[in-house]
Design an enzyme around this catalytic site. Sequence first.
Site, PDB file in Angstrom:
ATOM      1  N   GLY A  69      68.272  60.084  16.021  1.00 52.87           N
ATOM      2  CA  GLY A  69      69.325  61.025  15.629  1.00 52.87           C
ATOM      3  C   GLY A  69      68.793  62.422  15.362  1.00 52.87           C
ATOM      4  N   GLU A  75      77.332  55.694   3.892  1.00 48.47           N
ATOM      5  CA  GLU A  75      77.626  55.049   5.177  1.00 48.47           C
ATOM      6  C   GLU A  75      77.209  53.580   5.213  1.00 48.47           C
ATOM      7  OE1 GLU A  75      76.751  56.455   9.678  1.00 48.47           O
ATOM      8  OE2 GLU A  75      75.001  56.323   8.414  1.00 48.47           O
ATOM      9  N   ASP A  93      61.833  55.963  11.091  1.00 48.08           N
ATOM     10  CA  ASP A  93      60.954  54.810  10.835  1.00 48.08           C
ATOM     11  C   ASP A  93      60.780  53.933  12.071  1.00 48.08           C
ATOM     12  OD1 ASP A  93      63.637  54.150  10.518  1.00 48.08           O
ATOM     13  OD2 ASP A  93      63.267  52.610   9.025  1.00 48.08           O
ATOM     14  N   ASP A  94      61.863  53.686  12.800  1.00 47.48           N
ATOM     15  CA  ASP A  94      61.740  52.856  14.009  1.00 47.48           C
ATOM     16  C   ASP A  94      60.873  53.543  15.063  1.00 47.48           C
ATOM     17  OD1 ASP A  94      63.126  50.538  13.391  1.00 47.48           O
ATOM     18  OD2 ASP A  94      65.067  51.396  13.911  1.00 47.48           O
ATOM     19  N   ARG A 148      67.685  57.184  22.104  1.00 44.79           N
ATOM     20  CA  ARG A 148      67.366  56.065  21.218  1.00 44.79           C
ATOM     21  C   ARG A 148      66.729  54.874  21.947  1.00 44.79           C
ATOM     22  NH1 ARG A 148      68.898  56.576  16.070  1.00 44.79           N
ATOM     23  NH2 ARG A 148      70.695  57.865  15.513  1.00 44.79           N
ATOM     24  N   TYR A 151      95.572  65.041  -4.249  1.00 43.73           N
ATOM     25  CA  TYR A 151      94.914  64.097  -3.331  1.00 43.73           C
ATOM     26  C   TYR A 151      93.633  63.492  -3.925  1.00 43.73           C
ATOM     27  CZ  TYR A 151      97.675  65.851   0.637  1.00 43.73           C
ATOM     28  OH  TYR A 151      98.690  66.178   1.486  1.00 43.73           O
ATOM     29  N   ARG A 156      73.889  67.405  11.081  1.00 45.87           N
ATOM     30  CA  ARG A 156      72.650  66.972  11.750  1.00 45.87           C
ATOM     31  C   ARG A 156      71.995  68.061  12.587  1.00 45.87           C
ATOM     32  NH1 ARG A 156      72.897  61.097  14.409  1.00 45.87           N
ATOM     33  NH2 ARG A 156      73.754  62.308  16.119  1.00 45.87           N
ATOM     34  N   GLY A 182      73.892  58.288   6.694  1.00 46.24           N
ATOM     35  CA  GLY A 182      72.665  57.865   6.029  1.00 46.24           C
ATOM     36  C   GLY A 182      72.273  56.449   6.411  1.00 46.24           C
ATOM     37  N   TYR A 188      77.920  64.295  11.503  1.00 49.58           N
ATOM     38  CA  TYR A 188      77.556  65.174  12.627  1.00 49.58           C
ATOM     39  C   TYR A 188      77.631  66.648  12.227  1.00 49.58           C
ATOM     40  CZ  TYR A 188      77.708  60.785  14.998  1.00 49.58           C
ATOM     41  OH  TYR A 188      77.454  59.490  15.341  1.00 49.58           O
ATOM     42  N   GLU A 189      78.414  66.940  11.175  1.00 52.39           N
ATOM     43  CA  GLU A 189      78.545  68.333  10.728  1.00 52.39           C
ATOM     44  C   GLU A 189      77.204  68.905  10.258  1.00 52.39           C
ATOM     45  OE1 GLU A 189      80.331  65.783   9.925  1.00 52.39           O
ATOM     46  OE2 GLU A 189      82.455  66.246  10.137  1.00 52.39           O
ATOM     47  N   LYS A 194      60.887  62.361  10.809  1.00 47.99           N
ATOM     48  CA  LYS A 194      62.205  62.961  10.983  1.00 47.99           C
ATOM     49  C   LYS A 194      63.307  62.016  10.548  1.00 47.99           C
ATOM     50  CE  LYS A 194      64.752  61.442  13.510  1.00 47.99           C
ATOM     51  NZ  LYS A 194      65.612  60.671  14.420  1.00 47.99           N
ATOM     52  N   THR A 195      64.276  62.429   9.838  1.00 49.82           N
ATOM     53  CA  THR A 195      65.579  61.789   9.694  1.00 49.82           C
ATOM     54  C   THR A 195      66.337  62.425   8.537  1.00 49.82           C
ATOM     55  OG1 THR A 195      66.885  59.798   9.298  1.00 49.82           O
ATOM     56  CG2 THR A 195      64.712  59.773   8.315  1.00 49.82           C
ATOM     57  N   ASP A 216      68.439  60.948   6.987  1.00 42.45           N
ATOM     58  CA  ASP A 216      68.735  59.859   6.052  1.00 42.45           C
ATOM     59  C   ASP A 216      67.824  59.861   4.823  1.00 42.45           C
ATOM     60  OD1 ASP A 216      70.428  59.256   8.090  1.00 42.45           O
ATOM     61  OD2 ASP A 216      69.498  57.344   8.628  1.00 42.45           O
TER      62      ASP A 216
HETATM   63  P1  FBP Z   1      67.883  58.492  12.655  1.00 41.60           P
HETATM   64  O1  FBP Z   1      67.511  57.366  11.758  1.00 41.60           O
HETATM   65  O2  FBP Z   1      67.550  58.239  14.067  1.00 41.60           O
HETATM   66  O3  FBP Z   1      67.338  59.791  12.158  1.00 41.60           O
HETATM   67  O4  FBP Z   1      69.473  58.618  12.620  1.00 41.60           O
HETATM   68  C1  FBP Z   1      70.181  59.255  11.635  1.00 41.60           C
HETATM   69  C2  FBP Z   1      71.659  59.041  11.763  1.00 41.60           C
HETATM   70  O5  FBP Z   1      72.303  60.286  11.610  1.00 41.60           O
HETATM   71  C3  FBP Z   1      72.224  58.029  10.774  1.00 41.60           C
HETATM   72  O6  FBP Z   1      72.519  58.637   9.537  1.00 41.60           O
HETATM   73  C4  FBP Z   1      73.438  57.509  11.472  1.00 41.60           C
HETATM   74  O7  FBP Z   1      73.770  56.210  11.042  1.00 41.60           O
HETATM   75  C5  FBP Z   1      72.994  57.494  12.915  1.00 41.60           C
HETATM   76  O8  FBP Z   1      72.028  58.513  13.041  1.00 41.60           O
HETATM   77  C6  FBP Z   1      74.113  57.710  13.889  1.00 41.60           C
HETATM   78  O9  FBP Z   1      73.564  57.733  15.164  1.00 41.60           O
HETATM   79  P2  FBP Z   1      74.363  58.002  16.499  1.00 41.60           P
HETATM   80  O10 FBP Z   1      74.921  59.384  16.424  1.00 41.60           O
HETATM   81  O11 FBP Z   1      73.337  57.845  17.566  1.00 41.60           O
HETATM   82  O12 FBP Z   1      75.429  56.982  16.549  1.00 41.60           O
END
Ligand code: FBP
Length: 546
Positions: A81, A311, A175-176, A145, A243, A424, A251, A421-422, A202-203, A205
């Site tokens: 991501g 999440e 991590d992966d 990915r 509201y 990343r 995350g 996505y806002e 990187k992440t 999360d």
């Molecule tokens: P990474 O672990 O690869 O950094 O992914 C982060 C992340 O933004 C997560 O928070 C989210 O669950 C996932 O990617 C969503 O991935 P995609 O946009 O590929 O569905």
Amino acid sequence: MTQISPLQKARAAYAPKLPPVLNECGPFAKAQLGEPTQSVADQEKIKALFPDTYGMPAVKFVNGAQRDTQPIKVGVILSGGQAPGGHNVISGLFDGLKALNPKNELYGFLGGPSGLIDDKYIILDEKKIDEYRNTGGFDIICSGRTKLETEDQFEKVAANCKAHGISAVVIIGGDDSNTNACTLAQYMLSKKTGVQVIGCPKTIDGDLKNEWIEVSFGFDTATKVYSELIGNIMRDANSARKYWHFIKLMGRSASHIALECALQTHPTACLISEEVAANKTSLAEIADKLTALVVARAEKKMNFGVVLVPEGLIEFIPEMKSLIAALNDLLAINAKDFEAQATPEAKADFVMKLLKPENAATLASLPAAIRNQLLGDRDPHGNVQVSRIETEKLLIAMIEERIAKMEKKVKFSTQAHFFGYEGRCAAPSNFDADYCYSLGYTASALIGAGKTGYMSSVRNVSMPATEWEAGGIPLTMMMNMEHRHGKDVPVIRKALVELDGKPFKTFAANRDAWAEGVDFVYPGPIQYFGPAEVCDRVTATLALEH
Ligand code: FBP
């Protein structure tokens, strides 16, 4: 790119800060070796799987002298991501490599690991790099990915490197991806290919961190963007007072993002998945508690609030965790037959028959939409794509159900949001711009020092950059064995929120007060120019942890 924004133009001129040792010696800093290291757990098993890279010492860069180095070619990939700052890792790597030897070349493999396997690349030159300095996104070479894990893939990577004369590969990932980097480093050594492998953390999360990696890049910027948006919603909620906003935050598994945003904005409620798991709280209990909060505030004529939902929550609720683990295993084993089922209903029936009764009962109890989301596509690592599960809507539905059964009328109007996505690909904050550039530059120094199987590490980052340290951590040091998709595999240990850590304790000490009244904080947008206390502020998580 034909037109760039005024901010992007001004930002292009920003010179990221480096740890002093790299400012003084460039990538020629000397690699000072520490004691031999151990993996975080399962030492014997990890040692047996990584015989050539296990036990290497941690590296700290100290002052060293310039030396002649032969020209080299290096490959780089962005994996997984997007996270703000990826372009700066690449520009730091590029500048470091050019400082080592101006003839060095950087190959950017396209679309993540698959680019490396299929030999799709561009040469990254000064012009290209300059276009992307201090910008968000991964679009310079894009990401992907694909899991780099089979012998066949490793052979292809080795062959491609050999064909181009590439002697080092930098994998920028979570991590992966860094687990894969560790396996690739072992492969390259065992086959005597002479190709070095270096990882970068990187992440957004924030779950790739440990004693040596204080934070993964992107977390700072992403949480600042989400906190700005949450603050804006809070102000709206407090203005209209009509509201309840349920905001799911990205995350994947860990709740670091939700916790950090809670510390920055003081929501009415914030769920922390790790606490839910520790207390074995069921989905029904979570809904009961939130309903009680809605009712209590309604009694004070406060028919509004902001609830943050991580999440990954669903995976931490005991009965859901058991169901998801069973589904992950079951679908890995029966993938073909499962895919052959024509409709979502047929897929659900197929799975129901194979699940243990208690898991089947949980699946059956969920609304059809949530059930289909759980049975939807997995990511290439075989994980449920939790970002597709609308937990915020599930909770709203459960609260509505409870309120509907009450005698007294309680007003509960809701808005559901999902922020991920806002943030990343946001333009990196000063922290991420500096940190990422330093990580990339450190990677070049590790390559120059002949290291392989290391993760680039920049430490002491809660302090001003004048106090940062640079070095490398053996990837094997972060590994342990985990049960995934039906078998035990070596992986980098994910860092979840620690319930006895300062960030969580600070949140726990304040949340009741936040729930009772209105204590919202409005952080506003990231500032790139201005006083350091506004522009260079680190996350609450990092400040509290260090
Ligand atoms: P990474 O672990 O690869 O950094 O992914 C982060 C992340 O933004 C997560 O928070 C989210 O669950 C996932 O990617 C969503 O991935 P995609 O946009 O590929 O569905």
